[in-house]
Design a protein around this motif. Structure first.
Motif, PDB file in Angstrom:
ATOM      1  N   ASN A  10       0.902  -1.357   0.233  1.00 56.42           N
ATOM      2  CA  ASN A  10      -0.111   0.000  -0.226  1.00 56.42           C
ATOM      3  C   ASN A  10       0.844   1.025  -0.053  1.00 56.42           C
ATOM      4  O   ASN A  10       0.897   2.348   0.406  1.00 56.42           O
ATOM      5  CB  ASN A  10      -0.948  -0.156   1.492  1.00 56.42           C
ATOM      6  CG  ASN A  10      -2.138  -1.183   1.349  1.00 56.42           C
ATOM      7  OD1 ASN A  10      -2.801  -1.376  -0.046  1.00 56.42           O
ATOM      8  ND2 ASN A  10      -2.067  -1.570   2.271  1.00 56.42           N
ATOM      9  N   GLY A  11       1.645   1.129  -0.925  1.00 54.76           N
ATOM     10  CA  GLY A  11       2.937   2.188  -1.197  1.00 54.76           C
ATOM     11  C   GLY A  11       3.872   3.102   0.257  1.00 54.76           C
ATOM     12  O   GLY A  11       4.653   2.898   0.665  1.00 54.76           O
ATOM     13  N   GLN A  12       3.622   1.667   0.853  1.00 51.42           N
ATOM     14  CA  GLN A  12       4.702   2.447   2.199  1.00 51.42           C
ATOM     15  C   GLN A  12       5.599   0.604   2.099  1.00 51.42           C
ATOM     16  O   GLN A  12       5.204  -0.280   1.852  1.00 51.42           O
ATOM     17  CB  GLN A  12       3.945   1.898   3.743  1.00 51.42           C
ATOM     18  CG  GLN A  12       3.348   3.579   4.008  1.00 51.42           C
ATOM     19  CD  GLN A  12       2.355   3.437   5.422  1.00 51.42           C
ATOM     20  OE1 GLN A  12       2.691   2.707   5.517  1.00 51.42           O
ATOM     21  NE2 GLN A  12       1.356   4.465   5.117  1.00 51.42           N
ATOM     22  N   LEU A  79      -7.316   1.026  -0.787  1.00 46.18           N
ATOM     23  CA  LEU A  79      -7.767   1.330  -1.375  1.00 46.18           C
ATOM     24  C   LEU A  79      -7.955   2.612  -1.029  1.00 46.18           C
ATOM     25  O   LEU A  79      -7.937   3.887  -2.396  1.00 46.18           O
ATOM     26  CB  LEU A  79      -8.356   0.524  -2.168  1.00 46.18           C
ATOM     27  CG  LEU A  79      -8.033  -0.391  -3.298  1.00 46.18           C
ATOM     28  CD1 LEU A  79      -9.700  -1.488  -3.114  1.00 46.18           C
ATOM     29  CD2 LEU A  79      -7.083  -0.069  -4.387  1.00 46.18           C
ATOM     30  N   ALA A  80      -8.658   3.057  -0.707  1.00 44.60           N
ATOM     31  CA  ALA A  80      -9.478   4.046   0.066  1.00 44.60           C
ATOM     32  C   ALA A  80      -8.810   5.562  -0.002  1.00 44.60           C
ATOM     33  O   ALA A  80      -7.643   5.440   0.455  1.00 44.60           O
ATOM     34  CB  ALA A  80     -10.087   4.121   1.185  1.00 44.60           C
ATOM     35  N   VAL A  88     -14.624   1.981  -7.322  1.00 46.92           N
ATOM     36  CA  VAL A  88     -15.081   0.046  -6.699  1.00 46.92           C
ATOM     37  C   VAL A  88     -15.824   0.001  -5.905  1.00 46.92           C
ATOM     38  O   VAL A  88     -17.143  -0.535  -5.504  1.00 46.92           O
ATOM     39  CB  VAL A  88     -13.779  -0.863  -7.844  1.00 46.92           C
ATOM     40  CG1 VAL A  88     -14.220  -1.755  -7.211  1.00 46.92           C
ATOM     41  CG2 VAL A  88     -13.707  -0.681  -9.146  1.00 46.92           C
ATOM     42  N   GLN A  89     -14.794   0.445  -4.982  1.00 48.82           N
ATOM     43  CA  GLN A  89     -15.482   0.451  -3.432  1.00 48.82           C
ATOM     44  C   GLN A  89     -16.583   0.809  -2.976  1.00 48.82           C
ATOM     45  O   GLN A  89     -17.590   0.376  -2.885  1.00 48.82           O
ATOM     46  CB  GLN A  89     -14.347   0.816  -2.418  1.00 48.82           C
ATOM     47  CG  GLN A  89     -13.916   0.163  -2.253  1.00 48.82           C
ATOM     48  CD  GLN A  89     -12.808   0.363  -0.863  1.00 48.82           C
ATOM     49  OE1 GLN A  89     -12.219   1.834  -0.782  1.00 48.82           O
ATOM     50  NE2 GLN A  89     -11.733   0.118   0.073  1.00 48.82           N
ATOM     51  N   GLN A  90     -17.055   2.127  -3.852  1.00 43.87           N
ATOM     52  CA  GLN A  90     -18.195   3.232  -3.553  1.00 43.87           C
ATOM     53  C   GLN A  90     -19.368   2.319  -4.626  1.00 43.87           C
ATOM     54  O   GLN A  90     -20.921   1.905  -4.140  1.00 43.87           O
ATOM     55  CB  GLN A  90     -17.910   4.734  -4.379  1.00 43.87           C
ATOM     56  CG  GLN A  90     -19.610   4.534  -3.783  1.00 43.87           C
ATOM     57  CD  GLN A  90     -19.668   5.107  -2.492  1.00 43.87           C
ATOM     58  OE1 GLN A  90     -18.567   6.051  -1.801  1.00 43.87           O
ATOM     59  NE2 GLN A  90     -21.114   4.855  -2.215  1.00 43.87           N
TER      60      GLN A  90
END
Length: 155
Positions: A10-12, A79-80, A88-90
């Motif tokens: 997640n980018g970390q 994602l959020a 997509v979650q929404q």
């Protein structure tokens, strides 16, 4: 024998010392506290454990952690953006996809990967991509509508 691995999740950057043969799913859930990916079957059949590796869906239950040390891993937790859900979650929320919710993270990540590669897929392409994930509640029609909604189509 344990190894120290640096993982991009997640980018970390995360450093873990673990058995390199251990499933990625176990490292995500037990070592990093990222519990969105679920253990379903452990046999690459249900997709509950799906995460993205360099944008492609993988079964984290059967992926050895050492094999992803140079790849970008994305989980549902990544994602959020703050309080704003990924489109997509929404769409999954708007279409009322979740019943029990067990398959939802894997379904969403598979749909994200599909839409990154093909922003306006045909129904057949959606069905083909999503068949790697099982929904025991049977919400497949709603899943199709959610993916099409996220792609900008009608629901």
């Amino acid at each position: 024998m344990e190894q120290t691995l640096t993982l991009n999740i997640n980018g970390q950057q995360h450093t873990v010392t673990t058995d390199p043969e251990r499933p990625l799913l176990d490292v995500l859930r037990e070592d990093l506290g990222l519990t969105g990916a679920k253990f379903g079957c452990g046999e690459r059949q249900c997709g509950a454990c799906t995460v993205l590796a360099n944008g492609r869906p993988i079964y984290s239950c059967s992926t050895r952690v050492v094999t992803v040390k140079r790849r970008k891993i994305e989980t549902i937790e990544g994602l959020a953006s703050g309080d704003t859900l990924h489109p997509v979650q929404q769409a999954f929320v708007d279409e009322g996809v979740s019943q029990c919710g067990y398959c939802t993270p894997g379904m969403i990540l598979t749909a994200v990967s599909l839409l990154q590669r093909d922003p306006h897929p045909t129904d057949e392409k959606v069905r083909s991509a999503m068949q790697r994930n099982l929904c025991r509640c049977g919400t497949y029609v709603r899943i199709m509508r959610a993916v099409k909604r996220a792609a900008g189509g009608t629901s």
